[in-house]
Design a protein around this motif. Structure first.
Motif, PDB file in Angstrom:
ATOM      1  N   GLY A 264       0.776  -1.226   0.000  1.00 39.21           N
ATOM      2  CA  GLY A 264       0.000   0.000   0.000  1.00 39.21           C
ATOM      3  C   GLY A 264       0.810   1.279   0.000  1.00 39.21           C
ATOM      4  O   GLY A 264       0.258   2.361   0.192  1.00 39.21           O
ATOM      5  N   THR A 265       2.153   1.171  -0.190  1.00 38.14           N
ATOM      6  CA  THR A 265       3.004   2.363  -0.190  1.00 38.14           C
ATOM      7  C   THR A 265       3.958   2.316  -1.377  1.00 38.14           C
ATOM      8  O   THR A 265       3.976   1.348  -2.147  1.00 38.14           O
ATOM      9  CB  THR A 265       3.847   2.453   1.102  1.00 38.14           C
ATOM     10  N   GLU A 266       4.744   3.378  -1.526  1.00 35.21           N
ATOM     11  CA  GLU A 266       5.811   3.403  -2.517  1.00 35.21           C
ATOM     12  C   GLU A 266       7.175   3.358  -1.838  1.00 35.21           C
ATOM     13  O   GLU A 266       8.186   3.755  -2.412  1.00 35.21           O
ATOM     14  CB  GLU A 266       5.690   4.662  -3.387  1.00 35.21           C
ATOM     15  N   ILE A 267       7.184   2.875  -0.607  1.00 32.57           N
ATOM     16  CA  ILE A 267       8.409   2.802   0.187  1.00 32.57           C
ATOM     17  C   ILE A 267       8.998   1.396   0.090  1.00 32.57           C
ATOM     18  O   ILE A 267       8.293   0.396   0.265  1.00 32.57           O
ATOM     19  CB  ILE A 267       8.135   3.157   1.654  1.00 32.57           C
ATOM     20  N   CYS A 268      10.301   1.317  -0.212  1.00 36.47           N
ATOM     21  CA  CYS A 268      10.987   0.034  -0.319  1.00 36.47           C
ATOM     22  C   CYS A 268      11.755  -0.281   0.963  1.00 36.47           C
ATOM     23  O   CYS A 268      12.348   0.612   1.575  1.00 36.47           O
ATOM     24  CB  CYS A 268      11.960   0.041  -1.504  1.00 36.47           C
ATOM     25  N   ASP A 269      11.729  -1.525   1.344  1.00 33.75           N
ATOM     26  CA  ASP A 269      12.456  -1.986   2.514  1.00 33.75           C
ATOM     27  C   ASP A 269      13.480  -3.042   2.100  1.00 33.75           C
ATOM     28  O   ASP A 269      13.254  -3.824   1.172  1.00 33.75           O
ATOM     29  CB  ASP A 269      11.511  -2.617   3.532  1.00 33.75           C
ATOM     30  N   ILE A 270      14.614  -3.058   2.816  1.00 31.84           N
ATOM     31  CA  ILE A 270      15.608  -4.120   2.664  1.00 31.84           C
ATOM     32  C   ILE A 270      15.557  -4.957   3.931  1.00 31.84           C
ATOM     33  O   ILE A 270      15.898  -4.466   5.008  1.00 31.84           O
ATOM     34  CB  ILE A 270      17.020  -3.538   2.462  1.00 31.84           C
ATOM     35  N   PRO A 271      15.111  -6.193   3.852  1.00 30.53           N
ATOM     36  CA  PRO A 271      14.976  -7.022   5.052  1.00 30.53           C
ATOM     37  C   PRO A 271      16.340  -7.296   5.696  1.00 30.53           C
ATOM     38  O   PRO A 271      17.390  -7.114   5.066  1.00 30.53           O
ATOM     39  CB  PRO A 271      14.365  -8.328   4.511  1.00 30.53           C
ATOM     40  N   PRO A 272      16.353  -7.763   6.935  1.00 33.00           N
ATOM     41  CA  PRO A 272      17.612  -8.143   7.582  1.00 33.00           C
ATOM     42  C   PRO A 272      18.324  -9.239   6.792  1.00 33.00           C
ATOM     43  O   PRO A 272      17.686 -10.025   6.074  1.00 33.00           O
ATOM     44  CB  PRO A 272      17.155  -8.658   8.956  1.00 33.00           C
ATOM     45  N   LYS A 273      19.643  -9.299   6.949  1.00 31.41           N
ATOM     46  CA  LYS A 273      20.455 -10.219   6.165  1.00 31.41           C
ATOM     47  C   LYS A 273      19.998 -11.661   6.313  1.00 31.41           C
ATOM     48  O   LYS A 273      19.970 -12.421   5.334  1.00 31.41           O
ATOM     49  CB  LYS A 273      21.925 -10.085   6.563  1.00 31.41           C
TER      50      LYS A 273
END
Length: 383
Positions: A264-273
């Motif tokens: 629902g957003t245009e925000i990207c996340d990088i998950p933990p390693k």
């Protein structure tokens, strides 16, 4: 130059047509039915087009890769169209029986395919395994397919003038734009090959291909992430001393630095390693032949996802026990397959070479009987 239209596959049925709904049955034939030893007729000169060892090893390798494909990646209009351009891929789907007409068809088709490849503008310099596998034709067809693409199709880019994530910057400079990395799938297929000199950790090397990179010539910063490929291919140059061997290379852990869009957003996340780590297991090694006078031919060894060798049937000359992975100064092609999600890493040391299992010959005979029945059924129905 031989015309592809002159290649007649009538005698060698297509396993996808013979067993259209069973990936397991197809896989059985793909792994235990391999090309008969080639007997040159049109091109008898040793080392010339009549030397089919590289092609036979490559066909064996492709069949093993196909056996690890789900049905959706095995067939389709686009795949059949590619096989018109690249008949090696169609040959790899053939019912490689041992009847006299099947043996003759395998010999004549290999000769025709060799003429077609070497006489065309396909970037095929020779019929060695490496000459075929890393040719422009394979980059445009087999390795351009999604399961072999190392990178995500849409890398992100940003002007270098902007700060890296977490640093202050003007709002208009913070945005990352999506690039079209699949505009040239053949080039991406070429870049998907990992070249390794045997130093350091192979998984770390693959992981280093992802993340933030800057290109001063374009004044751009790029973020590359993994395309989570089903397969990773590696050209391994074994060092003269302390070369990694089979049990050192039976699996690797890859951090693909994948980016996920928040729902629902245009925000990207990088998950933990630890959430990004993916395990790949070695399913095939090819010891590349050494060219020149007295040189040897390509040799292959295949493995299941649990690390056990897939023993080649007797009569296939290029899967013997005379060599080992990691021999000083040798070159190899390694093929890794993404491990199943419910599988776990094992520290058990597995034998690189298996003895032929009990009942193996009978299993092959059972497969042959099934093939014969399928052929007869196809003949009775007029197919």
């Amino acid at each position: 130059m031989a015309s592809q239209s002159r290649l007649d596959f009538t005698v060698l049925g297509d396993l996808r047509d013979m067993h259209p709904r069973s990936a397991n049955v197809q896989s059985g034939f793909l792994q235990y039915q391999l090309p008969v030893h080639y007997l040159p007729s049109l091109h008898p000169s040793e080392g010339g087009p009549g030397d089919m060892s590289g092609m036979d090893v490559f066909v064996c390798a492709v069949r093993h890769l196909y056996a690890h494909h789900p049905l959706k990646w095995r067939d389709g209009a686009d795949i059949r169209q590619e096989e018109l351009k690249n008949p090696v891929l169609r040959f790899a789907w053939s019912d490689l029986g041992r009847r006299e007409d099947c043996v003759q068809a395998q010999n004549s088709l290999r000769e025709g395919i060799a003429d077609y490849l070497l006489g065309g503008h396909f970037g095929v310099a020779n019929l060695s395994f490496l000459g075929l596998a890393e040719s422009r034709l394979m980059h445009q067809t087999l390795f351009a397919r999604e399961p072999f693409q190392l990178y995500h199709p849409n890398p992100m880019s940003q002007r270098i003038a902007a700060q890296e994530p977490g640093e202050e910057d003007e709002p208009e400079n913070e945005n990352w734009d999506l690039e079209n990395g699949r505009s040239d799938p053949a080039e991406m297929a070429k870049r998907s090959l990992i070249t390794w000199n045997g130093l350091g950790d192979l998984g770390d090397l693959v992981s280093s291909k992802f993340g933030i990179f800057e290109n001063p010539s374009t004044n751009m910063r790029y973020y590359f992430s993994s395309g989570t490929p089903a397969f990773i291919r590696v050209h391994y140059y074994a060092p003269a001393t302390d070369a990694p061997e089979f049990n050192d290379l039976k699996e690797i852990i890859v951090d693909g630095k994948e980016v996920y869009l928040r729902p629902g957003t245009e925000i990207c996340d990088i998950p933990p390693k630890e959430q990004r780590a993916r395990r790949y297991v070695l399913i095939m090694t090819v010891r590349l032949g050494e060219a020149g006078a007295g040189g040897d031919c390509d040799l292959i060894r295949r493995y299941s996802l649990d690390g056990k060798e897939v023993v080649a049937p007797r009569g296939f000359h290029y899967a013997n026990e005379t060599w080992r992975l990691g021999e000083s100064g040798r070159q190899y092609m390694l093929f890794y397959c993404m491990a199943q999600e419910d599988s776990t890493s094992s520290s058990t040391r597995l034998p690189e070479v298996q003895k032929m299992p009990k009942g193996f010959i009978q299993n092959v005979r059972n497969i042959a009987s099934s093939t014969k029945a399928a052929r007869e059924s196809r003949h009775d129905t007029g197919l």
